[in-house]
Write an enzyme that holds these catalytic residues in place. Structure first.
Site, PDB file in Angstrom:
ATOM      1  N   PHE A 138       5.776   6.021 -10.259  1.00 40.21           N
ATOM      2  CA  PHE A 138       6.530   4.894 -10.808  1.00 40.21           C
ATOM      3  C   PHE A 138       6.305   3.646  -9.949  1.00 40.21           C
ATOM      4  CE2 PHE A 138      10.744   2.654 -11.115  1.00 40.21           C
ATOM      5  CZ  PHE A 138      10.566   2.196 -12.415  1.00 40.21           C
ATOM      6  N   THR A 173       7.981   1.775  -8.090  1.00 38.32           N
ATOM      7  CA  THR A 173       8.573   1.631  -6.760  1.00 38.32           C
ATOM      8  C   THR A 173       8.127   2.715  -5.789  1.00 38.32           C
ATOM      9  OG1 THR A 173      10.497   2.940  -7.405  1.00 38.32           O
ATOM     10  CG2 THR A 173      10.638   0.547  -7.721  1.00 38.32           C
ATOM     11  N   LYS A 174       7.289   3.641  -6.245  1.00 38.68           N
ATOM     12  CA  LYS A 174       6.919   4.770  -5.399  1.00 38.68           C
ATOM     13  C   LYS A 174       5.853   4.382  -4.373  1.00 38.68           C
ATOM     14  CE  LYS A 174       9.590   7.903  -7.280  1.00 38.68           C
ATOM     15  NZ  LYS A 174      10.381   7.136  -8.228  1.00 38.68           N
ATOM     16  N   ASN A 175       5.652   5.262  -3.380  1.00 45.84           N
ATOM     17  CA  ASN A 175       4.680   4.991  -2.321  1.00 45.84           C
ATOM     18  C   ASN A 175       3.280   4.807  -2.879  1.00 45.84           C
ATOM     19  OD1 ASN A 175       7.037   5.922  -1.064  1.00 45.84           O
ATOM     20  ND2 ASN A 175       5.922   6.709   0.693  1.00 45.84           N
ATOM     21  N   LEU A 176       2.934   5.589  -3.890  1.00 50.92           N
ATOM     22  CA  LEU A 176       1.708   5.408  -4.654  1.00 50.92           C
ATOM     23  C   LEU A 176       2.148   4.974  -6.045  1.00 50.92           C
ATOM     24  CD1 LEU A 176      -1.315   7.906  -4.805  1.00 50.92           C
ATOM     25  CD2 LEU A 176      -0.626   6.471  -6.725  1.00 50.92           C
TER      26      LEU A 176
END
Length: 383
Positions: free
Chosen positions: A182, A184-187
């Site tokens: 998603f 906002t995720k790290n990837l």
């Protein structure tokens, strides 16, 4: 896109991502295709597994995992209430019943294996281990519990892409690992996810279920394969796009450097927050090199006014958050409960006091200091 000077998350989109998307647009193939296949191969290699299946979201990853296990009415899945609602929703949408378990405590916001064990019945089919904030749940105890009762162990790695731990690479220890990409995720791909499975047959089933369980894919037909196909299961459209996977490939390459910057910010937070009495920093007893550090969560002292603290941070143009409102307290899940209402005393206590502070690869020393100073000012006002 934010009213804050210091946001919880700031996306890292550069020229490499723009160029990757442009290349896909020029190819005129937008749905899952060669770029998706390449991303799957690179992600699998990063995890050290044979194969991975890219999907449209982390929610889709969980849903397909439960469907691939054949869950249905009468089955139960034990999982933490302290998670985003998608985990419980996908259990319920598969026809099974989510059974909520407590977390360990303010120092460890992952599922408590001892409480999970108390929730197991003859109807239990699986346990979900959610790696909160990118920090490993107790996979040793959970795997032992799953083996003892003949259950599947699902790792919810929405916060932990390509993350090593004392137990092994997260997502590869249990039977199925589910990842979220998603925005906002790290990837971050905007939307997207990945599934890896210990059993190759389960992985193959996930791959087919993500595309209506067609025996011949659109890409195979495009390459000259058979025009006709069969459908031997009830599948879904959970395919990713080539655009998202092109971004994912770039983000995967940049992930180690981004993780290092997150670690730097966490070191600063841990050092500077040590002066605030009564504040608990979960996982602070673990080396900063461990974990994905997707969130920087703190737990306030008992009696602290979280709303007032958030207002003070907001006045300083600093965003904060709560991760997450407990799922078992949502209206839809209260209404589904049979008999006595579900009570999770540790989860309910901790989540009255949990607060997430800004953390992303672009946050610098000055911003961390400003966050801590604003929190400290609010602390003194509340004292």
């Amino acid at each position: 896109m934010t009213a804050f000077d210091i946001a919880l998350y700031r996306p890292r989109i550069g020229q490499a991502e723009i160029d990757a998307v442009t290349e896909v647009l020029r190819s005129a193939w937008l749905s899952a295709g060669p770029v998706t296949e390449d991303f799957e191969g690179k992600y699998a290699a990063a995890l050290g597994v044979e194969s991975a299946v890219a999907v449209s979201s982390g929610t889709a990853a969980l849903h397909l995992a439960f469907l691939a296990l054949g869950l249905g009415p009468g089955d139960e899945v034990v999982l933490p209430s302290l998670n985003f609602v998608s985990a419980a929703a996908t259990v319920a949408l598969s026809g099974a019943t989510p059974v909520f378990a407590d977390v360990k405590g303010a120092h460890d916001l992952c599922i408590d294996p001892e409480d999970a064990a108390r929730r197991i019945t003859p109807r239990t089919r699986a346990i979900v281990a959610m790696h909160y904030g990118g920090h490993a749940a107790d996979l040793t105890a959970l795997a032992r519990l799953a083996r003892t009762h003949g259950l599947a162990l699902i790792e919810d790695c929405a916060h932990a892409p390509v993350t090593d731990s004392a137990h092994g690479v997260l997502g590869t220890v249990g039977d199925i690992g589910c990842y979220s990409f998603f925005a906002t995720k790290n990837l971050a791909m905007g939307e997207g996810g990945m599934v890896v499975a210990r059993d190759p047959a389960t992985g193959d089933r996930v791959r087919r279920l993500r595309s209506h369980a067609l025996t011949v894919s659109a890409q195979q037909r495009h390459r000259g394969g058979p025009s006709l196909y069969d459908v031997d299961a009830l599948g879904l459209n959970c395919r990713p796009t080539e655009i998202g996977c092109a971004i994912g490939r770039v983000q995967l390459d940049a992930l180690p450097a981004a993780q290092a910057r997150r670690q730097d910010a966490v070191r600063m937070y841990r050092e500077q927050l040590a002066s605030l009495p009564g504040l608990t920093v979960p996982y602070a007893d673990r080396p900063v090199e461990e974990g994905a550090h997707h969130l920087f969560a703190v737990v306030l002292p008992e009696g602290a006014d979280r709303t007032a603290l958030q207002e003070r941070l907001r006045a300083a143009r600093i965003q904060s958050g709560v991760h997450y409102p407990p799922t078992h307290l949502f209206t839809a899940y209260r209404e589904r409960q049979q008999g006595e209402p579900c009570r999770l005393p540790v989860t309910e206590d901790v989540m009255e006091r949990q607060l997430s502070l800004p953390l992303h690869p672009g946050i610098g020393a000055a911003e961390v200091r400003r966050v801590v100073e604003a929190l400290g000012d609010a602390w003194q006002e509340a004292a």
